[in-house]
Design a protein around this motif. Structure first.
Motif, PDB file in Angstrom:
ATOM      1  N   GLU A 137       9.042   0.532  -2.603  1.00 41.38           N
ATOM      2  CA  GLU A 137      10.120  -0.419  -2.346  1.00 41.38           C
ATOM      3  C   GLU A 137       9.544  -1.818  -2.356  1.00 41.38           C
ATOM      4  OE1 GLU A 137      13.504  -1.368   1.086  1.00 41.38           O
ATOM      5  OE2 GLU A 137      12.512   0.604   1.011  1.00 41.38           O
ATOM      6  N   ALA A 138      10.204  -2.725  -3.049  1.00 39.00           N
ATOM      7  CA  ALA A 138       9.692  -4.084  -3.228  1.00 39.00           C
ATOM      8  C   ALA A 138       9.379  -4.724  -1.874  1.00 39.00           C
ATOM      9  CB  ALA A 138      10.702  -4.932  -4.003  1.00 39.00           C
ATOM     10  N   GLY A 139       8.215  -5.366  -1.815  1.00 40.46           N
ATOM     11  CA  GLY A 139       7.812  -6.077  -0.615  1.00 40.46           C
ATOM     12  C   GLY A 139       7.009  -5.247   0.370  1.00 40.46           C
ATOM     13  N   LYS A 140       6.949  -3.945   0.193  1.00 42.77           N
ATOM     14  CA  LYS A 140       6.225  -3.083   1.121  1.00 42.77           C
ATOM     15  C   LYS A 140       4.848  -2.713   0.554  1.00 42.77           C
ATOM     16  CE  LYS A 140      10.260  -1.145   3.460  1.00 42.77           C
ATOM     17  NZ  LYS A 140      10.973   0.079   3.898  1.00 42.77           N
ATOM     18  N   THR A 141       3.962  -2.264   1.457  1.00 41.27           N
ATOM     19  CA  THR A 141       2.597  -1.904   1.076  1.00 41.27           C
ATOM     20  C   THR A 141       2.392  -0.409   1.270  1.00 41.27           C
ATOM     21  OG1 THR A 141       1.756  -4.087   1.689  1.00 41.27           O
ATOM     22  CG2 THR A 141       0.141  -2.295   1.541  1.00 41.27           C
TER      23      THR A 141
ATOM     24  N   HIS B  57      -0.754  -4.482 -10.724  1.00 41.60           N
ATOM     25  CA  HIS B  57      -0.928  -4.453  -9.276  1.00 41.60           C
ATOM     26  C   HIS B  57      -2.421  -4.468  -8.926  1.00 41.60           C
ATOM     27  CE1 HIS B  57       3.198  -2.963  -9.638  1.00 41.60           C
ATOM     28  NE2 HIS B  57       3.380  -3.272  -8.365  1.00 41.60           N
TER      29      HIS B  57
ATOM     30  N   LYS C 147       0.349  -3.297  -2.789  1.00 46.65           N
ATOM     31  CA  LYS C 147       1.581  -3.974  -2.372  1.00 46.65           C
ATOM     32  C   LYS C 147       2.554  -4.036  -3.529  1.00 46.65           C
ATOM     33  CE  LYS C 147       3.359  -8.072  -0.050  1.00 46.65           C
ATOM     34  NZ  LYS C 147       3.028  -9.403   0.553  1.00 46.65           N
TER      35      LYS C 147
ATOM     36  N   ASP D   9       4.603  -5.932  -5.133  1.00 46.65           N
ATOM     37  CA  ASP D   9       4.925  -7.365  -5.213  1.00 46.65           C
ATOM     38  C   ASP D   9       5.336  -7.797  -6.619  1.00 46.65           C
ATOM     39  OD1 ASP D   9       2.481  -7.026  -6.412  1.00 46.65           O
ATOM     40  OD2 ASP D   9       1.389  -8.454  -5.160  1.00 46.65           O
TER      41      ASP D   9
ATOM     42  N   ASP E 274       8.210  -7.303 -10.139  1.00 54.27           N
ATOM     43  CA  ASP E 274       9.647  -7.120 -10.383  1.00 54.27           C
ATOM     44  C   ASP E 274      10.011  -5.642 -10.254  1.00 54.27           C
ATOM     45  OD1 ASP E 274       9.938  -9.818 -10.863  1.00 54.27           O
ATOM     46  OD2 ASP E 274       9.620  -9.611 -13.033  1.00 54.27           O
TER      47      ASP E 274
ATOM     48  N   TYR F 184       9.906   1.607  -8.709  1.00 51.83           N
ATOM     49  CA  TYR F 184      10.476   0.822  -7.618  1.00 51.83           C
ATOM     50  C   TYR F 184      11.879   1.342  -7.307  1.00 51.83           C
ATOM     51  CZ  TYR F 184       7.010  -2.974  -7.392  1.00 51.83           C
ATOM     52  OH  TYR F 184       5.879  -3.728  -7.197  1.00 51.83           O
TER      53      TYR F 184
END
Length: 421
Positions: free
Chosen positions: A81-85, A106, A139, A141, A143, A168
Motif C-alpha cells: 500500500e502506497a506510503g507504507k514500509t 525501489h 518503502k 514510495d 506511483d 500496489y
C-alpha cells in the motif's frame, strides 16, 4: 535432494518483545525465497551425482517457486500500500547458484542478516549467496502500479533472470518491461560485502549490546586452514578438503559412536591437518572429524584456489571477520580483519582465488557440520564435522541422549553410557 523439487520453506524467528528491534514495525512481513532450479527431478539429479559428475548449470531461477510469464496475467507475489514500509526476508534456497535480488524502482534498506542487525545501508540490488538470508525494508514510495522483483544468477557464464510481480493496492498499470540491470563481476560483490557492518548499538537475542564480544582482545588458540580440492576416485568425481573427501556412508552415526565411546571402531579424529599439504595428488575418502576443545577460540581460514565461487556453512555457530583476494598469511590479521563490527552470520562466501577468515569460540558442545553450500560439492564430499565435547560431562554443556532415541549401527545392544549430571 528434495530441495531441488520444492522441499523448502520459510521459518520466521522473531525477537522477544523485551528485546527492542532497531526499526519500526513494518506494515507486513514477507518471505522471498529465491534460488536456482533444474528441470530434472531429484532422483535424476541424484543419479548424476552418484555417477561421479557435477550438476552443471541450472536451468532457471525461481521466486517462491514461481516464475512470472510477463503476459500481464501474473498474480502478484506480494501486495503493498502506497506510503507504507514492508519487510522482506530474502533467502537463497537454491542448490548451487548465487542470486542477485533487486526491486524495480525501489531501494532496499538492509536491517537483518541471519540473526544480526547490521548498519542500515540502502542498496539497489543485493547479492544473496547460497544458504544466506537477509532482511530488507522496502518503502512503497512509487506511483501505485505493478512493479517487478527481479532475481538473476551471479558468477555464471550464462545469466538467467526471473521476475515476480509486486502490486500496489488500488494500483493501475502493468509493470514496466525495463528491468533494473544486474551488477557485473565478482569484485562488485566483494565490495558490497565490505559495506556490511554490525550495528553495535542494537540489542541482540540476549539483553546485551551486539558487539560486546571483543574478537580482537582474545588470543587465538588454534588456526585451521581449509583448502577446497577436487579429483577422481575410481573414475568418479569427488570434492575434498586438503585432499580428503568426507565419507558419509558410515554404519554408525558419528555422534552416536562418540556418545557410546566406540569412536576408535568407527572413525579417527583430526583426519586432516590444520594446514593444507603442498600437493594433493590423490583424493582419499573417509570421515573427517576435527576434535575441538570446549571454549577454545579458533580461527578458520577458507582458501579457494579455484575459479568458481564457494559458500560455506557452520552449523550451531555464528561468525565472520574478513574476505579478501589472494593468499592468506598471518600478517593479514593486522590489515584485513574487521575486529570491531564484522557482522555475525553462519554462512560465508569465498570468491575465486580468495580467502575468508572466521573467528569463533566453540562453546556449544555437540557434533557440528562444516559444509559447502554448493550442493554437488557437499554431496560429493566437501564437508566435515567438528566435535566439541563437554569436559565435565555436564548437562550445563550438553543434554543426555533422549530415552526414546532410536539406535542404529554398532551401538545397538550396548548399555547406555553413564548419564551427564
Amino acid at each position: 535432494m528434495h530441495k531441488a523439487s520444492g522441499g523448502f520453506g520459510g521459518l520466521h524467528v522473531n525477537s522477544r518483545l523485551l528485546i527492542p528491534v532497531p526499526y519500526p514495525d513494518p506494515a507486513d512481513d514477507y518471505t522471498l525465497l529465491v534460488g536456482d532450479f533444474f528441470n530434472k527431478g531429484h532422483k535424476s539429479l541424484k543419479k548424476i551425482l552418484d555417477s561421479g559428475r557435477n550438476l552443471g548449470r541450472c536451468d532457471g531461477v525461481h521466486l517462491n517457486g514461481k516464475v512470472a510469464k510477463g503476459d500481464g496475467k501474473d498474480e502478484p507475489l506480494f501486495t503493498m500500500e502506497a506510503g507504507k514500509t514492508y519487510k522482506y526476508r530474502i533467502c537463497n534456497v537454491g542448490l548451487k547458484t548465487a542470486i542477485n535480488v533487486r526491486f524495480q524502482n525501489h531501494q532496499m534498506k538492509l536491517v537483518e542478516m541471519e540473526g544480526s542487525h547490521p548498519m542500515q545501508n540502502e542498496y539497489k540490488s543485493l547479492d544473496v549467496h547460497v544458504g544466506q538470508c537477509s532482511a530488507v525494508l522496502v518503502k512503497a514510495d512509487q506511483d501505485p502500479e505493478d512493479y517487478h522483483v527481479v532475481a538473476s544468477t551471479r558468477f555464471t557464464r550464462r545469466q538467467v533472470t526471473a521476475t515476480g510481480i509486486i502490486r500496489y493496492k488500488n494500483g493501475k498499470g502493468p509493470a514496466s518491461s525495463e528491468l533494473p540491470p544486474p551488477p557485473v563481476g565478482w569484485a562488485w560483490s566483494l565490495n558490497q560485502f565490505r559495506t556490511f557492518r554490525w550495528n553495535l548499538t542494537a540489542s541482540a537475542a540476549r539483553p546485551n549490546p551486539q558487539g560486546s564480544y571483543k574478537y580482537g582482545a582474545i588470543n587465538i588458540t588454534r588456526t585451521i586452514k581449509l583448502a577446497n580440492t577436487a579429483g577422481e576416485v575410481d573414475g568418479k568425481l569427488r570434492y575434498a578438503l586438503h585432499g580428503v573427501s568426507h565419507d558419509n556412508e558410515f554404519k554408525t552415526p558419528l555422534k552416536l559412536a562418540e556418545y557410546f565411546n566406540i569412536v576408535k571402531k568407527e572413525f579417527e579424529y583430526d583426519t586432516i591437518p590444520d594446514n593444507p599439504p603442498e600437493k594433493t595428488e590423490t583424493i582419499q575418502v573417509k570421515p573427517i572429524v576435527l576434535n575441538i576443545t570446549h571454549r577454545h577460540f579458533v580461527e578458520i581460514i577458507f582458501e579457494n584456489h579455484k575459479t568458481a565461487i564457494q559458500s560455506y556453512h557452520l552449523s550451531g555457530y555464528s561468525f565472520a571477520v574478513a574476505i579478501e583476494t589472494g593468499t592468506w598469511s598471518p600478517e593479514k590479521r593486522k590489515n584485513n580483519y574487521n575486529l570491531l563490527d564484522a557482522v555475525s552470520r553462519h554462512t560465508i562466501q569465498v570468491f575465486p582465488k580468495s580467502w575468508a577468515a572466521i573467528l569463533l569460540t566453540f562453546d556449544n558442545c555437540g557434533m557440528w557440520n562444516i559444509r559447502s553450500e554448493v550442493w554437488d560439492r557437499f554431496y560429493l564430499g566437501q564437508q566435515l564435522y567438528v566435535s566439541v565435547l563437554s569436559p565435565n560431562l555436564s548437562t550445563k554443556d550438553e543434554y543426555n541422549i533422549p530415552e526414546d532415541a532410536q539406535l542404529c549401527g554398532d551401538v545397538i545392544g550396548l548399555p547406555k553410557p553413564k548419564p551427564y549430571t
